[in-house]
Design an enzyme around this catalytic site. Structure first.
Site, PDB file in Angstrom:
ATOM      1  N   HIS A 104     -31.931  82.539 -35.687  1.00  0.00           N
ATOM      2  CA  HIS A 104     -31.784  81.751 -36.902  1.00  0.00           C
ATOM      3  C   HIS A 104     -32.847  80.660 -36.908  1.00  0.00           C
ATOM      4  CE1 HIS A 104     -27.609  83.117 -36.051  1.00  0.00           C
ATOM      5  NE2 HIS A 104     -27.415  83.095 -37.364  1.00  0.00           N
ATOM      6  N   ASP A 107     -31.839  77.801 -34.678  1.00  0.00           N
ATOM      7  CA  ASP A 107     -31.855  78.052 -33.236  1.00  0.00           C
ATOM      8  C   ASP A 107     -33.110  77.480 -32.592  1.00  0.00           C
ATOM      9  OD1 ASP A 107     -29.543  79.557 -33.567  1.00  0.00           O
ATOM     10  OD2 ASP A 107     -30.633  81.450 -33.712  1.00  0.00           O
TER      11      ASP A 107
END
Length: 472
Positions: A104, A107
């Site tokens: 993501h 992240d």
């Protein structure tokens, strides 16, 4: 936080064969082994996910994080922590020896005080990722945007009652889709983490469906605008964190896409644990997605039979995965998709090496399931009896029914005249269950030993002789 993070694992995990007693080695996963005409690593297309393995501290609703993740510690400089986390992730991916990763936006880059600052953070991280990709040759299986963690998304992203939240989510997806394109990702995934409702008392279902359809249309249009050639994937989930998710299961998502003219734009990213939460087997969801023409990729994990939530445990059942892999192989295998390890360590698995042990065991499980499924495909274990079961539909009566030349009245006349008087036929379920088990047991050791004799354990491509094909 300088230097190597996984010092207990000094080299890339090797393939050592089924009799290995070295835990930091593969017993089954031989990347170069040829299975149904492809290298085993190309059949499985395994990816490491960054969120559970590197961005989750090991917390749960009853306790704080337990994992040794220095970049998540309070007070650490954010930029330094982010760089260290990415370095550690690619050290792990390289030493594990798998070809793909997934992430993501959040992240790898924290939100800044403004959206412009957030973009700057992400750009810096993407440049670092590009350098690691060039060094390790790891590829991006798919990217995605986190549209569920921030408080702004408490009531959903695309389905939020506030159009400004919709707009912010659209900006975030635009950016991450472009990042995925920049990194030459094979797919882009949309998971509607909070696209659902917690209560119908304040929910307009028709309005929220319209909003979600518009959002997905905008994403598909931007994909074409920037020339992204990867697949757009939607990940079904029935509930959690909401009471009811709009992407409940394969059938629900396919119906939604067809209603809104998006059937040609999206395919599905299926998760094992999400399938079981929906009351289905993973085998069912894979078979259904393939039958409907929407199969794309897989988040491989499992749930716990005693827990009613999404535990994201590492896969450990050859039996369960063999049936799903049989469907995938019968349909021709993955195109852009693969097996992404959307998996969590247990909170007591606090050793850094535990991350390797968990992935090695899961990857070996997948590899053995693939070998068993390939053996079933080659031997026609299920294809032959399936074909025989429906054979009469190719004869005169079945062809006439499907061809439209017979009406209800025609069929009633033939039944009344005694021309049609069917008798029950055995579905042979128990026979087929036994046949599947025999194929799994047969491949369990014989294929591995034959491969070693043929030279497969030296890392060079080889074609192992097939296991005995005595029909069950």
């Amino acid at each position: 936080m300088s230097g190597d993070f996984f010092t207990d694992v000094p080299r890339r995990i090797p393939y050592a064969g089924p009799d290995t007693k070295e835990p930091l080695s593969y017993a089954v996963y031989d990347p170069a082994r040829i299975v149904l005409g492809k290298r085993l690593e190309d059949q499985l297309r395994i990816a490491v996910c960054l969120w559970h393995s590197f961005n989750w501290p090991g917390s749960d609703v009853f306790g704080v994080g337990t994992f040794d993740r220095p970049w998540l510690a309070p007070g650490v400089d954010v930029a330094t922590a982010t760089r260290t986390k990415i370095d550690a992730a690619f050290e792990f991916i390289d030493k594990l020896g798998v070809p793909f990763f997934t992430f993501h936006d959040r992240d790898v880059a924290p939100e800044g005080a403004t959206y412009s600052e957030t973009r700057t953070n992400l750009d810096a991280s993407v440049s670092q990722i590009e350098a690691h990709m060039a060094r390790t040759k790891a590829r991006l299986l798919w990217g995605t945007a986190n549209l569920f963690s921030h408080p702004r998304y408490a009531a959903g992203a695309a389905t939020n009652p506030d159009p400004e939240v919709f707009a912010y989510a659209a900006a975030q997806v635009k950016t991450m889709l472009e990042v995925t394109h920049r990194l030459k990702g094979a797919n882009y995934v949309l998971w509607g983490g909070r696209e659902g409702y917690e209560t119908l008392l304040n929910t307009d279902l028709a309005r929220e469906e319209t909003q979600l359809a518009r959002f997905l249309t905008l994403v598909a249009e931007h994909k074409q605008r920037i020339g992204f050639t990867g697949a757009l994937l939607i990940e079904p989930k029935p509930q959690e964190p909401t009471k009811h998710q709009y992407d409940y299961d394969v059938a629900t998502v396919v119906g939604f896409l067809q209603r809104h003219g998006l059937a040609n734009e999206y395919r599905l990213n299926l998760e094992v644990n999400h399938a079981t939460l929906a009351g289905h087997s993973f085998h069912h969801e894979v078979a259904n997605a393939i039958a409907l023409g929407f199969f794309g990729s897989v988040d491989v994990n499992r749930g716990d039979y005693q827990n009613g939530w999404d535990t994201d445990q590492f896969p450990n059942s050859v039996d369960e995965l063999t049936l799903a892999l049989h469907e995938v192989l019968t349909a021709g295998g993955f195109t852009t998709g693969g097996f992404n390890f959307d998996t969590k360590l247990r909170r007591q698995s606090v050793s850094r090496a535990d991350l390797f042990h968990a992935h090695i065991a899961g990857i070996d499980t997948l590899a053995r399931a693939l070998l068993a499924a390939a053996d079933m495909v080659e031997g026609g274990t299920l294809a032959v009896p399936r074909k025989e079961r429906y054979a009469d539909w190719s004869k005169e009566l079945g062809s006439a029914i499907l061809g439209g030349s017979l009406t209800l009245a025609d069929l009633e006349r033939r039944v009344a005249a005694g021309e049609i008087d069917p008798r029950p036929r055995s579905g042979q379920q128990e026979l087929l269950e036994g046949a599947v088990n025999r194929r799994i047991w047969a491949v369990d050791r014989s294929r591995e030993r034959e491969t070693e004799k043929a030279g497969g354990s030296d890392g060079q491509p080889s074609r192992a002789p097939r296991a005995p094909t005595t029909k069950s």
